[in-house]
Write a protein that holds these residues in place. Structure first.
Motif, PDB file in Angstrom:
ATOM      1  N   UNK A  95       7.603 -33.697  58.379  1.00 57.33           N
ATOM      2  CA  UNK A  95       8.379 -34.419  57.374  1.00 57.33           C
ATOM      3  C   UNK A  95       7.609 -34.323  56.059  1.00 57.33           C
ATOM      4  N   UNK A  96       8.227 -33.768  55.033  1.00 52.40           N
ATOM      5  CA  UNK A  96       7.537 -33.581  53.756  1.00 52.40           C
ATOM      6  C   UNK A  96       8.461 -33.877  52.584  1.00 52.40           C
ATOM      7  N   UNK A  97       7.870 -34.028  51.437  1.00 54.60           N
ATOM      8  CA  UNK A  97       8.601 -34.222  50.183  1.00 54.60           C
ATOM      9  C   UNK A  97       8.189 -33.118  49.219  1.00 54.60           C
ATOM     10  N   UNK A  98       9.172 -32.580  48.532  1.00 55.82           N
ATOM     11  CA  UNK A  98       8.887 -31.597  47.495  1.00 55.82           C
ATOM     12  C   UNK A  98       9.149 -32.265  46.157  1.00 55.82           C
ATOM     13  N   UNK A  99       8.283 -31.998  45.202  1.00 52.63           N
ATOM     14  CA  UNK A  99       8.456 -32.557  43.876  1.00 52.63           C
ATOM     15  C   UNK A  99       7.911 -31.592  42.840  1.00 52.63           C
ATOM     16  N   UNK A 100       7.848 -32.064  41.607  1.00 53.81           N
ATOM     17  CA  UNK A 100       7.259 -31.258  40.543  1.00 53.81           C
ATOM     18  C   UNK A 100       6.159 -32.071  39.881  1.00 53.81           C
ATOM     19  N   UNK A 101       5.154 -31.376  39.457  1.00 47.25           N
ATOM     20  CA  UNK A 101       4.008 -32.022  38.830  1.00 47.25           C
ATOM     21  C   UNK A 101       4.379 -32.507  37.430  1.00 47.25           C
ATOM     22  N   UNK A 102       3.901 -33.682  37.108  1.00 47.61           N
ATOM     23  CA  UNK A 102       4.105 -34.214  35.768  1.00 47.61           C
ATOM     24  C   UNK A 102       3.067 -33.699  34.779  1.00 47.61           C
ATOM     25  N   UNK A 103       2.138 -32.873  35.266  1.00 46.31           N
ATOM     26  CA  UNK A 103       1.118 -32.319  34.388  1.00 46.31           C
ATOM     27  C   UNK A 103      -0.030 -33.265  34.123  1.00 46.31           C
ATOM     28  N   UNK A 104      -0.213 -34.240  35.005  1.00 44.68           N
ATOM     29  CA  UNK A 104      -1.262 -35.237  34.801  1.00 44.68           C
ATOM     30  C   UNK A 104      -2.618 -34.847  35.360  1.00 44.68           C
ATOM     31  N   UNK A 105      -2.781 -33.596  35.768  1.00 47.91           N
ATOM     32  CA  UNK A 105      -4.086 -33.149  36.246  1.00 47.91           C
ATOM     33  C   UNK A 105      -4.282 -33.232  37.743  1.00 47.91           C
TER      34      UNK A 105
END
Length: 132
Positions: A95-105
């Motif tokens: 079970x996983x979640x895919x997302x996008x980075x907000x660029x916070x390091x």
């Protein structure tokens, strides 16, 4: 010792070595540059041996880059994987979640045993850890 002189090998040094070894003086340019930068000569074989990928990923996520979180194995919601590590890991069947980075390091936690309850390494980094 190469590191004592502040000259850590990396892929650019090895690429330079490949180019310089083809010069008409049998690698004289390479020898001169290494002597200047490192304080001593170092062979191409020694550089290649030191230029192994790390046993942990640590890839820093860029803004908008895809990231994965394994709900089944992550120790907390901040544990993430880059695309390459996720696709080469057992987490693809969890079970996983895919997302996008907000660029916070944030960075990929592959092979960081503190981030995962199990399956800490993908196939790429497990192989590198075994070679280390």
């Amino acid at each position: 010792c190469v590191y004592a002189h502040g000259c850590a090998p990396n892929e650019h040094v090895v690429q330079f070595d490949r180019l310089a070894s083809g010069d008409s003086d049998g690698g004289l340019l390479r020898k001169l540059v290494f002597r200047l930068l490192c304080g001593s000569e170092i062979s191409r074989d020694a550089l290649v041996a030191l230029n192994k990928p790390p046993a942990v990923c640590g890839k820093v996520f860029k803004r908008g880059e895809a990231t994965y979180q394994c709900v089944s194995c992550g120790n907390d919601p901040t544990c993430g994987l880059c695309v390459s590590c996720f696709q080469a890991s057992a987490h693809v069947n969890h079970e996983y979640r895919m997302g996008t980075s907000g660029g916070g390091g944030g960075c990929c936690d592959c092979a960081d045993s503190e981030a995962w309850r199990c399956n800490a390494s993908c196939e790429i980094h497990a192989k590198n850890a075994a070679d280390a």
